[in-house]
Structure formats: structure tokens, C-alpha cells
Design a protein around this motif. Structure first.
Motif, mmCIF file in Angstrom:
data_model
loop_
_atom_site.group_PDB
_atom_site.id
_atom_site.type_symbol
_atom_site.label_atom_id
_atom_site.label_comp_id
_atom_site.label_asym_id
_atom_site.label_seq_id
_atom_site.Cartn_x
_atom_site.Cartn_y
_atom_site.Cartn_z
ATOM 1 N N ILE A 20 0.848 -1.194 0.000
ATOM 2 C CA ILE A 20 0.000 0.000 0.000
ATOM 3 C C ILE A 20 0.889 1.251 0.000
ATOM 4 C CG2 ILE A 20 -1.744 1.295 1.315
ATOM 5 C CD1 ILE A 20 -2.808 -1.435 2.199
ATOM 6 N N PRO A 21 0.772 2.101 -1.021
ATOM 7 C CA PRO A 21 1.621 3.291 -1.087
ATOM 8 C C PRO A 21 1.437 4.166 0.149
ATOM 9 C CG PRO A 21 0.370 3.005 -3.130
ATOM 10 C CD PRO A 21 -0.168 2.012 -2.149
ATOM 11 N N GLY A 22 2.540 4.577 0.745
ATOM 12 C CA GLY A 22 2.451 5.435 1.931
ATOM 13 C C GLY A 22 2.408 4.658 3.235
ATOM 14 N N VAL A 23 2.303 3.331 3.148
ATOM 15 C CA VAL A 23 2.342 2.498 4.362
ATOM 16 C C VAL A 23 3.654 1.713 4.335
ATOM 17 C CG1 VAL A 23 1.239 0.645 5.682
ATOM 18 C CG2 VAL A 23 -0.172 2.328 4.473
ATOM 19 N N PHE A 24 4.425 1.854 5.399
ATOM 20 C CA PHE A 24 5.760 1.246 5.459
ATOM 21 C C PHE A 24 5.842 0.335 6.682
ATOM 22 C CE2 PHE A 24 5.725 5.390 3.534
ATOM 23 C CZ PHE A 24 6.313 5.145 2.289
ATOM 24 N N ALA A 25 6.747 -0.640 6.624
ATOM 25 C CA ALA A 25 6.892 -1.547 7.768
ATOM 26 C C ALA A 25 8.365 -1.668 8.129
ATOM 27 C CB ALA A 25 6.315 -2.914 7.440
ATOM 28 N N ALA A 26 8.634 -1.745 9.431
ATOM 29 C CA ALA A 26 10.012 -1.809 9.904
ATOM 30 C C ALA A 26 10.110 -2.698 11.137
ATOM 31 C CB ALA A 26 10.497 -0.406 10.247
ATOM 32 N N GLY A 27 11.263 -3.317 11.304
ATOM 33 C CA GLY A 27 11.518 -4.127 12.498
ATOM 34 C C GLY A 27 10.979 -5.539 12.376
ATOM 35 N N ASP A 28 10.818 -6.188 13.529
ATOM 36 C CA ASP A 28 10.476 -7.616 13.559
ATOM 37 C C ASP A 28 9.163 -7.940 12.857
ATOM 38 O OD1 ASP A 28 12.711 -7.751 15.076
ATOM 39 O OD2 ASP A 28 11.816 -8.856 16.747
ATOM 40 N N VAL A 29 8.264 -6.968 12.752
ATOM 41 C CA VAL A 29 6.964 -7.232 12.127
ATOM 42 C C VAL A 29 7.118 -7.600 10.650
ATOM 43 C CG1 VAL A 29 6.420 -4.857 11.363
ATOM 44 C CG2 VAL A 29 4.593 -6.372 12.120
ATOM 45 N N ALA A 30 8.273 -7.213 10.081
ATOM 46 C CA ALA A 30 8.503 -7.493 8.659
ATOM 47 C C ALA A 30 9.785 -8.290 8.463
ATOM 48 C CB ALA A 30 8.589 -6.171 7.893
ATOM 49 N N ASP A 31 10.288 -8.893 9.546
ATOM 50 C CA ASP A 31 11.600 -9.543 9.454
ATOM 51 C C ASP A 31 11.599 -10.924 10.099
ATOM 52 O OD1 ASP A 31 14.207 -10.332 9.460
ATOM 53 O OD2 ASP A 31 14.930 -8.733 10.766
ATOM 54 N N PRO A 32 11.292 -11.961 9.313
ATOM 55 C CA PRO A 32 11.317 -13.295 9.895
ATOM 56 C C PRO A 32 12.739 -13.853 10.024
ATOM 57 C CG PRO A 32 10.562 -13.381 7.618
ATOM 58 C CD PRO A 32 10.857 -11.947 7.914
ATOM 59 N N VAL A 33 13.712 -13.170 9.486
ATOM 60 C CA VAL A 33 15.064 -13.744 9.393
ATOM 61 C C VAL A 33 16.025 -13.209 10.455
ATOM 62 C CG1 VAL A 33 17.064 -14.102 7.883
ATOM 63 C CG2 VAL A 33 14.768 -14.066 6.918
ATOM 64 N N TYR A 34 16.241 -11.903 10.489
ATOM 65 C CA TYR A 34 17.333 -11.379 11.333
ATOM 66 C C TYR A 34 16.876 -11.037 12.749
ATOM 67 C CZ TYR A 34 19.539 -11.198 6.791
ATOM 68 O OH TYR A 34 20.036 -11.547 5.571
ATOM 69 N N ARG A 35 15.776 -10.308 12.858
ATOM 70 C CA ARG A 35 15.145 -10.015 14.156
ATOM 71 C C ARG A 35 16.100 -9.501 15.230
ATOM 72 N NH1 ARG A 35 11.405 -15.364 14.307
ATOM 73 N NH2 ARG A 35 13.355 -16.288 13.702
ATOM 74 N N GLN A 36 16.987 -8.629 14.855
ATOM 75 C CA GLN A 36 17.935 -8.058 15.813
ATOM 76 C C GLN A 36 17.581 -6.596 16.068
ATOM 77 O OE1 GLN A 36 20.608 -10.134 17.094
ATOM 78 N NE2 GLN A 36 19.044 -11.443 16.186
ATOM 79 N N ALA A 37 17.995 -6.088 17.209
ATOM 80 C CA ALA A 37 17.735 -4.675 17.518
ATOM 81 C C ALA A 37 18.377 -3.775 16.461
ATOM 82 C CB ALA A 37 18.284 -4.344 18.898
ATOM 83 N N ILE A 38 19.582 -4.133 16.042
ATOM 84 C CA ILE A 38 20.289 -3.270 15.098
ATOM 85 C C ILE A 38 19.637 -3.313 13.706
ATOM 86 C CG2 ILE A 38 22.047 -5.049 14.605
ATOM 87 C CD1 ILE A 38 22.628 -1.261 14.644
ATOM 88 N N THR A 39 19.152 -4.475 13.291
ATOM 89 C CA THR A 39 18.484 -4.536 11.983
ATOM 90 C C THR A 39 17.120 -3.836 12.062
ATOM 91 O OG1 THR A 39 17.739 -6.775 12.516
ATOM 92 C CG2 THR A 39 19.634 -6.597 11.058
ATOM 93 N N ALA A 40 16.472 -3.943 13.216
ATOM 94 C CA ALA A 40 15.191 -3.246 13.396
ATOM 95 C C ALA A 40 15.413 -1.734 13.310
ATOM 96 C CB ALA A 40 14.569 -3.619 14.738
ATOM 97 N N ALA A 41 16.459 -1.258 13.992
ATOM 98 C CA ALA A 41 16.759 0.177 13.959
ATOM 99 C C ALA A 41 17.056 0.612 12.522
ATOM 100 C CB ALA A 41 17.943 0.484 14.869
ATOM 101 N N GLY A 42 17.851 -0.191 11.807
ATOM 102 C CA GLY A 42 18.187 0.140 10.417
ATOM 103 C C GLY A 42 16.947 0.222 9.544
ATOM 104 N N SER A 43 16.020 -0.705 9.750
ATOM 105 C CA SER A 43 14.825 -0.686 8.903
ATOM 106 C C SER A 43 13.884 0.448 9.303
ATOM 107 C CB SER A 43 14.110 -2.043 8.930
ATOM 108 O OG SER A 43 13.574 -2.284 10.205
ATOM 109 N N GLY A 44 13.936 0.885 10.563
ATOM 110 C CA GLY A 44 13.161 2.049 10.985
ATOM 111 C C GLY A 44 13.657 3.302 10.282
#
Ligand code: NDP
Length: 313
Positions: free
Chosen positions: A273-297
Motif C-alpha cells: 500500500i503506497p504510503g504504508v511502510f513496515a520496519a523491524g520484527d513485524v517485517a523480518d522473519p530472518v534477522y530479528r535483531q535490535a540493530i536490523t530493526a533500527a536500520g529498517s526504521g
């Protein structure tokens, strides 16, 4: 009249707060709703040793407080409240908070994280708050000098077993396979810890006890010719078998994978959906780390800013 915002962030883990820092500095005037667990899963962890920039480590709670203060410093409007419904059918998108307040948002960053899984045994419900827990850091204190069991063979289970071994007199680690899935360093720490006994190839059938957990019924090598039933005496039973992404309110509007994780596209934080973005564990079944979550935020906030500039907003 409904409140209108340029950028609404749902969730307050490393992804949500990092998105808030970037979105605030880009003048998106973000409003962030903290959700059920302010600070996210990291507040239930103990030491965080692998987040770059903290040579001596930090605690999950301290790190989240730092991130929260950093987001506030740049003007993020941080509020208590849980997103209970969304309507992505037309812009501006609508998000209902606590089943009453409706907010209209031009962009939304979903950072709702994931929640601990349970085995699905009736006894987990029966003994809820009476010896069953999915958070060693939250509840370990109650088991000082007692005997506990942790279920799972991943990094979380090992981390929880080590944490509990510092408090309890003995920790059983109940592992359904004949190996640990955790990283080598965590495996070594568990196997070298004299207070931890790893029960490989064991599964839990149920719990027993009068006024709380007093023990667990286990089965060893279930379904094999040498299958054996084993009872262990324990005072606490901790689940550490993985997580479920918190995406129920986004179904069926958002494209999710088979396990319920939000699908993002082309290495960005963009959803279907344009304008809707996802970040962190909700979109990450693989890495699930604080640092990867921060990066995706960070990516989500930059994507939101670009989306708004392209729209000329
Ligand atoms: P994982 O999915 O890695 O591990 C789950 C564990 O639970 C597995 O051993 C799995 O067994 C077991 N399990 C799952 N369902 C059941 C069941 N029904 N009955 C019995 N056992 C079950 O989850 P984690 O939460 O441990 O880790 C998630 C991610 O987060 C990983 O990538 C991990 O590396 C990371 N992490 C990193 C940390 C750090 O770096 N400090 C700390 C904690 C997590 P099986 O192996 O048989 O499937």
C-alpha cells in the motif's frame, strides 16, 4: 473532527523509535503510539552486548529509554495507546486508537514487532501467572534458588536459561531436537554452565501442581521405539520458542507472508500500500535483531519522507 498527521508510527521498539528520530529530523512531525509493550521486546531482554556503539553493553530497558529520549529531543509526539483498527482503502489512511480515537495519516510506519509464542497446552493457560511465563527477565526474580525449566533451543532460550541460572538453583533446558539451534557462543555458554541441564529430544506434555507449577510431564524421543515418559519437578516454566508478528489488525489489507510477517518490497520498507511502510520484527522473519530493526526504521522514515515529497505534500 479527526486529527490529521503527516506520519503516524505504530510501535515503540528500536524500529519505531529510529523511524521517529529520522521522521522528526525530516520535519514529518511524527506521532508515535507506543502499543501494548512500550519499548518493545528489548525491554524484556537482559544484556544487549551486540548493538554497535556500546562497548560495555547496555540493558534493553536503558537502551530503549535512550532511544525514546532521542526521539523526544527532536520533537516526536509520543503517546500511550494501542492501534485497534486500520482503514487503508483511501488516503488519508485511518487508524483507530484504543477503539475510540480516529487519526488520519498521510503516511504510516508499522513497527508493531512480534509476540512470544506458547506451546498451546491447556496447562499454560491454567498456570498462567502461577509458574508459567514467556519472559525470564520479567519473572525470573520470583524463582531465586528455585528450579525452573526453559523450553526452546534457539538464542532466546539459551539467553533465558543463562539469565535464570544466575537466580535459580537449577535450570532444565527442554529441547525437542538433538541439537541447539542457537549461535555457537550461546550454545557454549549453556553447555558450560553447571546449573543448566539440557534435555535433548524432550517435549512437554503438560504441567502439574496444586496451587501453581510443581512439575512438568515430558516425553523423550516421542514416537520412537524407546519413547519414555519423564516427570521433572520445577517451580517455573518459561517459554522461549519464537515469536508471532503483531499483524492481526492489518489483515487482509496488507500483504503478509504465510507466517503473518508484513511483506516489504525491493529492499525498502514499502508495503503493497503506497504510503504504508513496515520496519523491524513485524517485517523480518530472518534477522530479528535490535540493530536490523533500527536500520529498517531509518529506511521506513526515509521512504515516508520521499513518498510525501513525490506527492508534493
Ligand atoms: P528461534 O526460532 O531461533 O528458535 C525457536 C526454538 O524454539 C527452536 O529451538 C525451536 O525448535 C523451538 N520450538 C519452536 N516451536 C516449538 C514447540 N512447539 N515445541 C518445542 N520447541 C519449539 O527463536 P528465538 O526466539 O530463539 O530467536 C529468534 C531470532 O532472534 C533468531 O534469529 C536469533 O538468533 C535471534 N536472537 C538473537 C539474540 C542475540 O543476538 N542476542 C538473542 C535472542 C534471539 P527447533 O529447533 O526444533 O525448530
Amino acid at each position: 473532527m479527526n486529527e490529521k498527521v503527516k506520519c503516524l508510527i505504530i510501535g515503540s521498539g528500536p524500529a519505531g523509535f529510529t523511524a521517529a528520530i529520522y521522521a522528526s529530523r525530516a520535519n514529518l512531525e511524527p506521532v508515535l503510539y507506543e502499543g501494548i509493550q512500550p519499548g518493545g521486546q528489548l525491554t524484556t531482554t537482559t544484556e544487549v552486548e551486540n548493538f554497535p556503539g556500546y562497548p560495555n553493553g547496555s540493558t534493553g530497558t536503558e537502551m530503549m529509554e535512550d532511544l525514546r529520549n532521542q526521539a523526544k529531543r527532536f520533537g516526536t509526539d509520543i503517546r500511550y495507546g494501542i492501534a485497534s483498527a486500520v482503514d487503508f482503502t483511501a488516503t488519508p489512511y485511518k487508524v483507530t486508537i484504543d477503539e475510540k480515537t480516529e487519526i488520519e495519516a498521510e503516511t504510516i510506519i508499522i513497527a508493531t514487532g512480534a509476540t512470544a509464542k506458547y506451546l498451546g497446552l491447556p496447562d499454560e493457560t491454567k498456570y498462567s501467572g502461577m509458574g508459567v511465563s514467556a519472559c525470564a527477565t520479567c519473572d525470573g526474580f520470583f524463582y531465586r534458588k528455585k528450579v525452573v525449566a526453559v523450553v526452546g533451543g534457539g538464542d532466546t532460550a539459551c539467553e533465558e536459561a543463562i539469565y535464570l541460572a544466575n537466580l535459580a538453583s537449577k535450570v532444565y533446558l527442554i529441547v525437542r531436537k538433538d541439537f541447539l539451534r542457537a549461535s555457537k557462543i550461546m550454545q557454549d555458554r549453556v553447555l558450560e554452565n553447571e546449573k543448566i541441564e539440557v534435555l535433548f529430544e524432550h517435549e512437554t506434555l503438560g504441567l502439574f501442581g496444586e496451587n501453581g507449577v510443581e512439575g512438568a510431564h515430558l516425553v523423550k524421543r516421542k514416537g520412537e521405539s524407546d519413547e519414555t515418559k519423564v516427570d521433572i519437578k520445577i517451580d517455573g516454566f518459561f517459554l522461549a520458542i519464537g515469536h508471532k508478528p503483531n499483524t492481526d489488525i492489518f489483515k487482509p489489507q496488507l500483504q503478509l507472508d504465510d507466517n503473518g510477517y508484513v511483506i516489504t518490497f525491493d529492499g525498502s520498507a514499502r508495503t503493497n500500500i503506497p504510503g504504508v511502510f513496515a520496519a523491524g520484527d513485524v517485517a523480518d522473519p530472518v534477522y530479528r535483531q535490535a540493530i536490523t530493526a533500527a536500520g529498517s526504521g531509518c529506511k521506513a522514515a526515509i521512504d515516508a519522507e520521499r513518498y510525501l515529497s513525490e506527492k508534493g505534500a
